[in-house]
Design an enzyme around this catalytic site. Structure first.
Site, mmCIF file in Angstrom:
data_model
loop_
_atom_site.group_PDB
_atom_site.id
_atom_site.type_symbol
_atom_site.label_atom_id
_atom_site.label_comp_id
_atom_site.label_asym_id
_atom_site.label_seq_id
_atom_site.Cartn_x
_atom_site.Cartn_y
_atom_site.Cartn_z
ATOM 1 N N SER A 7 0.861 -1.178 0.000
ATOM 2 C CA SER A 7 0.000 0.000 0.000
ATOM 3 C C SER A 7 0.897 1.228 0.000
ATOM 4 O O SER A 7 1.942 1.244 0.647
ATOM 5 C CB SER A 7 -0.887 -0.011 1.244
ATOM 6 O OG SER A 7 -1.322 1.303 1.539
ATOM 7 N N LYS B 63 1.000 -3.439 4.767
ATOM 8 C CA LYS B 63 0.111 -4.186 3.884
ATOM 9 C C LYS B 63 0.834 -5.136 2.941
ATOM 10 O O LYS B 63 1.908 -4.843 2.438
ATOM 11 C CB LYS B 63 -0.713 -3.209 3.044
ATOM 12 C CG LYS B 63 -1.677 -2.393 3.865
ATOM 13 C CD LYS B 63 -2.931 -3.158 4.187
ATOM 14 C CE LYS B 63 -3.934 -2.929 3.071
ATOM 15 N NZ LYS B 63 -5.165 -3.675 3.333
ATOM 16 N N GLU C 63 -7.246 -10.464 -6.748
ATOM 17 C CA GLU C 63 -8.444 -9.620 -6.817
ATOM 18 C C GLU C 63 -8.754 -9.279 -8.273
ATOM 19 O O GLU C 63 -9.915 -9.198 -8.678
ATOM 20 C CB GLU C 63 -8.246 -8.348 -5.986
ATOM 21 C CG GLU C 63 -8.197 -8.654 -4.493
ATOM 22 C CD GLU C 63 -7.701 -7.468 -3.679
ATOM 23 O OE1 GLU C 63 -7.967 -6.319 -4.040
ATOM 24 O OE2 GLU C 63 -7.020 -7.718 -2.661
#
Ligand code: ARG
Length: 475
Positions: A289, A295, A302
């Protein structure tokens, strides 16, 4: 001489069909109508089809063998220009068919104008696109096969690794991780069977259907089919020019395979969440991130999940386009190509990444084990009573009472003393203790297709046999 692509005043913006028109077409109409921007992708198929067609014209006596040879050499030269990225598009080039014919005629003169005798762009595009789909589905098949190989390899490593499995995303029963991985292998096996089946129906030659009614020349369609590698010929010219079932089927096969991969992606996303912690994604296949330093995101999974949406969209788009069409060719059919190009491109973009993720997936055995709890053995408790003669329905009830008792006492199933168990059912004996082992629970499910390590190893052997029997379809 009036060159194709120019009118009698030499204006370059005339189309190949301009004979009955006085005015060149509107620029906005051309932008809407022209398809070269995307159907140039079919140049190799279009030229292969034209070479075969020139030979068929010579066999029919429409042109001489020498003329056919000149056309063939000209078409090879056009192909070389495309191959080298040097094909110069002209304003009159409406689609791949007109572009190739225009250039052929520039190269070999008016003889180029004989090539289209008895042929229409309607049977031409139907032929080109089938050829392209046959190749594309073979490539897709090879990419799915690579994912299957990755799943088998990872499953072999984890044939004994225990993990929880879920129904309704609620803890259900202990399984082996190899079993979980192999579940996706079989979905992909069905996808590949579907592709092979679709390829059979795609391998039918429409060329020789003319615009819609057939061709008046003595075109040997079986010869054309052999030349172009089709298994058979279409039997009705009206259907031949407008059948896009193979496109819809290809879109469906891609959409369904995309759904399977999306479900794998979803599992990986959930299991790599720190609350589960079953999976650590390899650094090369996870993303960070820009704001939150801690992260580790499963972005590629996804995207695999997300792209299944557009695969489904492309399918529903084409079906909607097809549903109201009157008989034979309608320009609506031009909408088939971008949809399938997009589905194939999307798929070929993300599937290798999914395969690499499976190859590099790290399974955290301690975290998977820690997520197992004894409640997941309640079925085994019921089975134990069944083995001692109690009807399953009663055994289910007794095991439920044991679970409740453990809950009330804030303990686990194995924390209930034997006398308390015996109070619920006298069938409980000393040997009940051996039930409280997750490995034993998995190992008991050894019937074919079950999660026991030995059954998983047999499943993997079967999968390898399946792969050996299906390797030929990819070529
Ligand atoms: N570009 C057209 C397509 O993709 C080729 C066929 C055009 N035929 C016609 N009669 N306009 O469908």
């Amino acid at each position: 001489m009036t060159l194709a692509g120019r009118d009698h005043k030499g204006r370059a913006d005339m189309t190949l069909w301009g004979g009955r028109f006085d005015e060149p077409s509107d620029a906005d109409l051309r932008a809407l109508n022209d398809s070269l921007s995307f159907d140039r992708r079919l140049y190799a198929q279009d030229i292969a089809g034209s070479i075969a067609y020139a030979r068929a014209l010579a066999r029919a006596g429409v042109i001489t063998d020498d003329e056919a040879a000149q056309i063939e050499r000209g078409l090879e030269a056009v192909r070389a220009e495309f191959d080298a990225g040097e094909f110069a598009v002209q304003i009159a080039d409406e689609d791949i068919h007109t572009a190739v014919e225009r250039r052929l005629t520039e190269l070999i003169g008016p003889l180029g104008g004989k090539l289209h005798t008895g042929r229409s762009r309607n049977d031409q595009i139907a032929t080109d696109f089938r050829l392209w789909v046959l190749d594309a589905l073979a490539e897709v098949d090879a990419k799915i096969a690579a994912l299957q190989v990755a799943l088998i390899a990872k499953a072999e490593t984890h044939a004994d690794s225990l993990m929880p499995a879920y129904t309704h995303l609620q803890p259900a029963q202990p399984i082996t991780a190899g079993h979980w991985l192999m579940s996706f292998f079989w979905m992909l096996a069905r996808d590949r069977q579907r592709l092979a089946d679709i390829r059979r129906r795609t391998s039918v030659l429409p060329l020789g259907s003319g615009a819609l009614a057939g061709t008046p020349f003595a075109i040997d369609r079986d010869f054309l089919a052999r030349e172009l590698g089709f298994a058979e010929i279409t039997r009705n010219s009206l259907d031949g020019v407008s059948d896009r079932d193979y496109v819809a089927e290809a879109l469906f096969a891609l959409a369904l395979c995309g759904v399977h991969v999306s479900r794998l992606a979803e599992d990986v996303i959930i299991y790599s969440n720190p609350l589960f912690g079953f999976i650590t994604l390899n650094d090369r296949y996870s993303t960070g991130s820009s704001l939150m330093p801690q992260k580790r995101n499963a972005d590629p999974m996804e995207l695999a999940r997300g792209k299944s949406g557009r695969l489904i969209g492309n399918l529903t788009g084409l079906l909607t386009t097809l549903k109201g069409l009157p008989s034979t060719y309608n320009k609506d059919l031009q909408e088939d190509k971008e949809a399938l190009f997009d589905s194939v491109d999307s798929f070929e973009l993300y599937l290798p990444v999914v395969t690499a993720i499976v190859q590099t997936l790290q399974l955290n055995l301690d975290r998977m084990r820690a997520a197992l709890n004894e409640d997941m053995l309640a079925t085994d408790l019921a089975d134990y009573l069944v083995e001692r003669g109690l009807p399953f329905r009663e055994a289910h009830h007794v095991a439920g009472r044991v679970v409740r008792l453990a809950e009330e006492r804030g303990t686990t199933l194995s924390g209930i003393p034997l006398e308390d168990l015996r109070a619920l059912s006298p069938l409980f004996g000393d040997d009940v203790a051996r039930l409280f082992d997750f490995g034993t629970s998995a190992a008991r499910r050894a019937a074919p297709g079950g999660t026991a390590p030995e059954a998983v190893r047999e499943q993997i052997a079967e999968a390898k046999r399946w792969m050996a029997a299906h390797s030929a379809e990819a070529s």
